[in-house]
Design a protein around this motif. Structure first.
Motif, PDB file in Angstrom:
ATOM      1  N   TYR A 160      -6.477   8.009  -6.130  1.00 21.34           N
ATOM      2  CA  TYR A 160      -5.285   7.484  -5.486  1.00 21.34           C
ATOM      3  C   TYR A 160      -4.891   8.461  -4.400  1.00 21.34           C
ATOM      4  N   ARG A 161      -3.808   8.199  -3.690  1.00 14.88           N
ATOM      5  CA  ARG A 161      -3.541   8.945  -2.461  1.00 14.88           C
ATOM      6  C   ARG A 161      -3.181  10.406  -2.681  1.00 14.88           C
ATOM      7  N   MET A 210       0.840  -1.191   0.000  1.00  8.66           N
ATOM      8  CA  MET A 210       0.000   0.000   0.000  1.00  8.66           C
ATOM      9  C   MET A 210       0.880   1.246   0.000  1.00  8.66           C
ATOM     10  N   GLY A 211       0.510   2.222  -0.814  1.00 13.07           N
ATOM     11  CA  GLY A 211       1.282   3.452  -0.877  1.00 13.07           C
ATOM     12  C   GLY A 211       2.422   3.425  -1.871  1.00 13.07           C
ATOM     13  N   SER A 212       2.544   2.341  -2.644  1.00 13.35           N
ATOM     14  CA  SER A 212       3.651   2.253  -3.598  1.00 13.35           C
ATOM     15  C   SER A 212       3.320   2.874  -4.948  1.00 13.35           C
ATOM     16  N   GLY A 213       2.078   3.322  -5.136  1.00 18.37           N
ATOM     17  CA  GLY A 213       1.724   4.009  -6.372  1.00 18.37           C
ATOM     18  C   GLY A 213       1.086   3.134  -7.429  1.00 18.37           C
ATOM     19  N   LYS A 214       0.467   2.012  -7.037  1.00 15.08           N
ATOM     20  CA  LYS A 214      -0.137   1.114  -8.014  1.00 15.08           C
ATOM     21  C   LYS A 214      -1.294   1.790  -8.755  1.00 15.08           C
ATOM     22  N   THR A 215      -2.213   2.393  -8.009  1.00 21.52           N
ATOM     23  CA  THR A 215      -3.363   3.029  -8.647  1.00 21.52           C
ATOM     24  C   THR A 215      -2.933   4.297  -9.379  1.00 21.52           C
ATOM     25  N   GLU A 216      -1.929   4.981  -8.862  1.00 21.00           N
ATOM     26  CA  GLU A 216      -1.420   6.161  -9.568  1.00 21.00           C
ATOM     27  C   GLU A 216      -0.812   5.759 -10.906  1.00 21.00           C
ATOM     28  N   PHE A 217      -0.139   4.609 -10.964  1.00 19.39           N
ATOM     29  CA  PHE A 217       0.380   4.085 -12.220  1.00 19.39           C
ATOM     30  C   PHE A 217      -0.788   3.841 -13.182  1.00 19.39           C
ATOM     31  N   CYS A 255      13.469   5.332   9.128  1.00 16.49           N
ATOM     32  CA  CYS A 255      13.974   4.419   8.094  1.00 16.49           C
ATOM     33  C   CYS A 255      13.752   4.994   6.702  1.00 16.49           C
ATOM     34  N   MET A 256      14.702   4.734   5.805  1.00 16.35           N
ATOM     35  CA  MET A 256      14.584   5.144   4.403  1.00 16.35           C
ATOM     36  C   MET A 256      14.740   3.950   3.456  1.00 16.35           C
ATOM     37  N   ASP A 257      14.669   2.743   3.969  1.00 13.32           N
ATOM     38  CA  ASP A 257      14.817   1.566   3.120  1.00 13.32           C
ATOM     39  C   ASP A 257      13.581   1.375   2.239  1.00 13.32           C
ATOM     40  N   SER A 258      13.730   0.555   1.205  1.00 11.95           N
ATOM     41  CA  SER A 258      12.596   0.217   0.351  1.00 11.95           C
ATOM     42  C   SER A 258      11.653  -0.717   1.097  1.00 11.95           C
ATOM     43  N   ALA A 259      10.365  -0.462   0.911  1.00  8.89           N
ATOM     44  CA  ALA A 259       9.345  -1.296   1.547  1.00  8.89           C
ATOM     45  C   ALA A 259       8.681  -2.168   0.500  1.00  8.89           C
ATOM     46  N   PHE A 260       8.585  -3.448   0.796  1.00 13.34           N
ATOM     47  CA  PHE A 260       7.912  -4.387  -0.084  1.00 13.34           C
ATOM     48  C   PHE A 260       6.611  -4.901   0.522  1.00 13.34           C
ATOM     49  N   TYR A 261       6.375  -4.582   1.787  1.00 10.22           N
ATOM     50  CA  TYR A 261       5.273  -5.217   2.506  1.00 10.22           C
ATOM     51  C   TYR A 261       4.278  -4.195   3.030  1.00 10.22           C
ATOM     52  N   THR A 262       3.020  -4.637   3.115  1.00 13.94           N
ATOM     53  CA  THR A 262       1.975  -3.831   3.724  1.00 13.94           C
ATOM     54  C   THR A 262       1.848  -4.222   5.189  1.00 13.94           C
ATOM     55  N   ILE A 319       4.829  -5.841 -12.939  1.00  9.35           N
ATOM     56  CA  ILE A 319       5.575  -4.613 -12.681  1.00  9.35           C
ATOM     57  C   ILE A 319       5.592  -4.384 -11.171  1.00  9.35           C
ATOM     58  N   PRO A 320       6.718  -4.666 -10.501  1.00 10.03           N
ATOM     59  CA  PRO A 320       6.784  -4.467  -9.045  1.00 10.03           C
ATOM     60  C   PRO A 320       7.080  -3.011  -8.700  1.00 10.03           C
ATOM     61  N   LEU A 321       6.372  -2.498  -7.731  1.00  9.79           N
ATOM     62  CA  LEU A 321       6.577  -1.137  -7.239  1.00  9.79           C
ATOM     63  C   LEU A 321       6.930  -1.198  -5.757  1.00  9.79           C
ATOM     64  N   THR A 322       7.738  -0.278  -5.323  1.00 11.33           N
ATOM     65  CA  THR A 322       8.080  -0.196  -3.902  1.00 11.33           C
ATOM     66  C   THR A 322       7.759   1.197  -3.378  1.00 11.33           C
TER      67      THR A 322
END
Length: 380
Positions: free
Chosen positions: A107-108, A46-53, A207-214, A196-199
């Motif tokens: 989208y958000r 969630m929040g990775s921009g799927k719907t915005e894409f 933290c500034m790491d990439s998030a893969f999980y909801t 198409i994976p989004l993070t």
């Protein structure tokens, strides 16, 4: 997704022209409507921009539709034109984005309006009807496809092969437990032609790491309370931040900050208790459910969390998972809805005997497609 080109030959070439060494990325291009039959999964937390894409696809389609006959021939198969886009959402998703117009692809960070090319459907039969009613539409964006029944995957595959339609799915493939969301998600992966994976950034404040999980959590008195592993799979609610035991909040998180208490307890204790109850020995399960309702510190769950996380730096946060209400109701819902270990009669007996929250259970079981009526007391 774009990736970094960092070969020694490209670096040497740039140096030979007197340029400093830089990372050169692939061009982020417009969407391609010429290829028939694509089934594109947009996955990420969630929040990775799927719907915005997906909204970007919609805007690209609007531009492509202004082009001439030569382009129409490239983007069409028979009567369908993939530049014509239709947006679909689930009926149970109606509580989200309530501040936007009815025809909004929201989208958000904004929205675009779809006019008549938007619908809410209940299941795969609803999708078939939309496709039938729109014979010239060539691209369907189906938001959160994992909310639908498994049959959807085959409706999509057959339509894409027979008519050349393209389908785009901004969807969660992993749930808050970091498992495949459900069988529908598994089948969507099976039939996909593109993924198409989004993070996103991890939303932990440090933290500034990439998030893969909801990550799912409740906010109780301003405290972050991670959802227990056996929290209901589907909880229908809005997108606003809540301080409530009823509705959780969501965030994108990295491995380190994705807290998931109660997984060991679920499989080591709760599920075996449900199996024993299904065989007729319900007393141990009833005892644990009563402790979860009346005195959580007397429960096996509390002992398990204390043993597993009590001395860890994040121990307090893990133990905060016991602060939200309805823990007993959630445990029973998990055993009934997802594991199918206890009967409806046993469920009702425990609910009435322990005076569990009927309103909460009625909504939760309905949202998770195992509705139960508690209007009448159970029959012995």
């Amino acid at each position: 997704m774009p990736h970094i080109e960092a070969t020694s030959s490209s670096e040497d070439f740039l140096k030979s022209l007197g340029f400093p060494t830089i990372d050169v990325h692939e061009t982020f291009t417009h969407f391609d409507f010429t290829k028939p039959g694509r089934r594109v999964l947009l996955i990420g937390p969630m929040g990775s921009g799927k719907t915005e894409f997906a909204a970007r696809v919609w805007r690209d389609a609007a531009i492509a539709q202004k082009k001439g006959e030569a382009v129409r021939k490239l983007t069409s198969t028979g009567s369908v034109d993939r530049r014509k886009v239709f947006f679909i959402r689930s009926e149970i998703d109606g509580a989200r984005f309530t501040d936007y117009p009815e025809d909004a692809l929201a989208y958000r960070s904004g929205y675009i309006r779809c006019g008549d090319n938007i619908a809410r459907i209940k299941d795969s039969f609803g999708l078939e009807q939309v496709i039938k009613d729109n014979p010239t539409v060539g691209t369907y964006i189906i938001d959160e496809a994992s909310f639908f029944d498994e049959r959807l995957a085959y409706v999509v595959r057959n339509c894409s092969l027979e008519k050349g339609c393209m389908f785009i799915f901004p969807t969660l493939v992993l749930n808050f437990r970091r498992d495949l969301f459900n069988n529908t998600a598994r089948l969507m992966l099976d039939i996909a032609t593109d993924v198409i994976p989004l993070t996103a950034y991890c939303e932990h404040p440090d933290c500034m790491d990439s998030a893969f999980y909801t990550y799912r959590y409740y906010s109780i008195g301003g405290k972050e309370c991670p959802a227990l592993f056996f929290d209901p799979l589907i909880i229908v609610g809005g997108d606003k931040t809540k301080d409530s035991s009823l509705e959780p909040n969501y965030a994108s998180r990295c491995d380190k900050h994705h807290y998931l208490p109660g997984k060991e307890y679920t499989f080591f204790t709760l599920k075996p208790l449900g199996e024993a109850a299904g065989r007729g020995d319900s007393a141990p399960l009833v005892k644990e459910i009563e402790a979860l309702k009346c005195n959580k510190k007397a429960s096996i769950l509390y002992s398990n969390l204390q043993k597993s996380y009590g001395d860890s730096p994040d121990g307090e946060k893990y133990l905060n998972s016991l602060l939200p209400d309805y823990t007993a109701e959630k445990a029973l819902s998990f055993l009934f809805c997802e594991q199918n270990l206890i009967s409806e009669q046993l469920l009702q007996r425990i609910v009435f005997d322990l005076e569990l929250d009927i309103n909460y259970l009625t909504k939760t079981l309905s949202d998770n497609r195992r509705p139960v009526s508690f209007d009448q007391p159970y029959l012995l």
